[in-house]
Design a protein around this motif. Structure first.
Motif, PDB file in Angstrom:
ATOM      1  N   SER A  95       0.831  -1.206   0.000  1.00  0.00           N
ATOM      2  CA  SER A  95       0.000   0.000   0.000  1.00  0.00           C
ATOM      3  C   SER A  95       0.865   1.255   0.000  1.00  0.00           C
ATOM      4  CB  SER A  95      -0.963   0.029   1.197  1.00  0.00           C
ATOM      5  OG  SER A  95      -0.261   0.253   2.394  1.00  0.00           O
ATOM      6  N   ILE A  96       0.287   2.297  -0.576  1.00  0.00           N
ATOM      7  CA  ILE A  96       0.897   3.626  -0.583  1.00  0.00           C
ATOM      8  C   ILE A  96      -0.208   4.596  -0.192  1.00  0.00           C
ATOM      9  CG2 ILE A  96       1.945   5.409  -2.016  1.00  0.00           C
ATOM     10  CD1 ILE A  96       3.203   3.176  -3.676  1.00  0.00           C
ATOM     11  N   VAL A  97      -0.011   5.324   0.928  1.00  0.00           N
ATOM     12  CA  VAL A  97      -1.049   6.209   1.459  1.00  0.00           C
ATOM     13  C   VAL A  97      -0.436   7.573   1.758  1.00  0.00           C
ATOM     14  CG1 VAL A  97      -2.712   6.547   3.319  1.00  0.00           C
ATOM     15  CG2 VAL A  97      -2.256   4.242   2.473  1.00  0.00           C
ATOM     16  N   PRO A  98      -0.957   8.653   1.184  1.00  0.00           N
ATOM     17  CA  PRO A  98      -2.034   8.700   0.211  1.00  0.00           C
ATOM     18  C   PRO A  98      -1.534   8.233  -1.152  1.00  0.00           C
ATOM     19  CG  PRO A  98      -1.175  10.905   0.531  1.00  0.00           C
ATOM     20  CD  PRO A  98      -0.458  10.004   1.499  1.00  0.00           C
ATOM     21  N   SER A  99      -2.456   7.850  -2.014  1.00  0.00           N
ATOM     22  CA  SER A  99      -2.088   7.345  -3.339  1.00  0.00           C
ATOM     23  C   SER A  99      -2.198   8.420  -4.415  1.00  0.00           C
ATOM     24  CB  SER A  99      -2.954   6.143  -3.713  1.00  0.00           C
ATOM     25  OG  SER A  99      -4.318   6.537  -3.735  1.00  0.00           O
ATOM     26  N   SER A 100      -2.591   9.641  -4.007  1.00  0.00           N
ATOM     27  CA  SER A 100      -2.650  10.745  -4.960  1.00  0.00           C
ATOM     28  C   SER A 100      -2.170  12.023  -4.278  1.00  0.00           C
ATOM     29  CB  SER A 100      -4.061  10.924  -5.507  1.00  0.00           C
ATOM     30  OG  SER A 100      -4.948  11.305  -4.474  1.00  0.00           O
ATOM     31  N   LEU A 101      -1.755  12.973  -5.116  1.00  0.00           N
ATOM     32  CA  LEU A 101      -1.213  14.234  -4.624  1.00  0.00           C
ATOM     33  C   LEU A 101      -1.588  15.322  -5.616  1.00  0.00           C
ATOM     34  CD1 LEU A 101       0.684  15.429  -2.411  1.00  0.00           C
ATOM     35  CD2 LEU A 101       2.580  14.930  -3.937  1.00  0.00           C
TER      36      LEU A 101
END
Length: 168
Positions: free
Chosen positions: A40-46
């Protein structure tokens, strides 16, 4: 003139006994032990024009030596304190960063890792700062609302109870 080795993980005891003949990995990666993995990658947007701490979780992630994104405008700083199962990156998306998905490229103790479409770079979302007047009553006819905000564009749509309003 070599022995083709398929990509994958070597997780058991292996003996490659031939000498004098090279072992060749034509594509992919051979990893001794399980390959590093991101779950997982959190957050997945920027949003462009912002900076955020991004938590990367998975397995065999210890010893992050370098991190970069496929979007060359994204800035990345590895924060200290990472473990085998997670670490934090401070990611900056300048206003001129390209929109869309960006791959994450890592160099770890366990080897190289490329995570496709790891982070999505988005336009800044519109934000309302003020609506004038603050009250509207039914039966008044065509009341004009002044809507102020940030990142409002010509294609920004105002809605009330899920119904789009005509805007200028």
């Amino acid at each position: 003139n070599g022995i083709a080795v398929p990509p994958g993980d070597v997780t058991d005891t292996v003996r490659w006994a031939l000498r004098g003949i090279p072992y060749v990995v034509e594509s992919g990666t051979v990893s001794v032990g399980r390959s590093p993995e991101i779950t997982s990658i959190v957050p997945s947007s920027l949003e462009v024009g912002t900076t955020a701490d991004v938590l990367v979780s998975g397995s065999r992630l210890a010893g992050v030596e370098s991190a970069a994104f496929g979007n060359p405008r994204l800035g990345v700083v590895i924060k200290p304190g990472g473990t085998d199962s997670q670490f934090t990156l401070t990611v900056t998306a300048p206003a001129d960063a390209a929109f869309g998905a960006a791959d994450l490229l890592l160099l770890l103790d366990a080897g190289e890792l490329v995570q496709g479409a790891a982070l999505i770079v988005k336009a800044q979302a519109p934000r309302l700062t003020r609506v004038t007047p603050t009250q509207v009553f039914t039966g008044q006819g065509g009341t004009v609302l002044q809507i102020d905000g940030e990142n409002l564009r010509a294609d920004t749509v105002a809605q009330v109870d899920g119904q789009s309003l005509a805007t200028t």
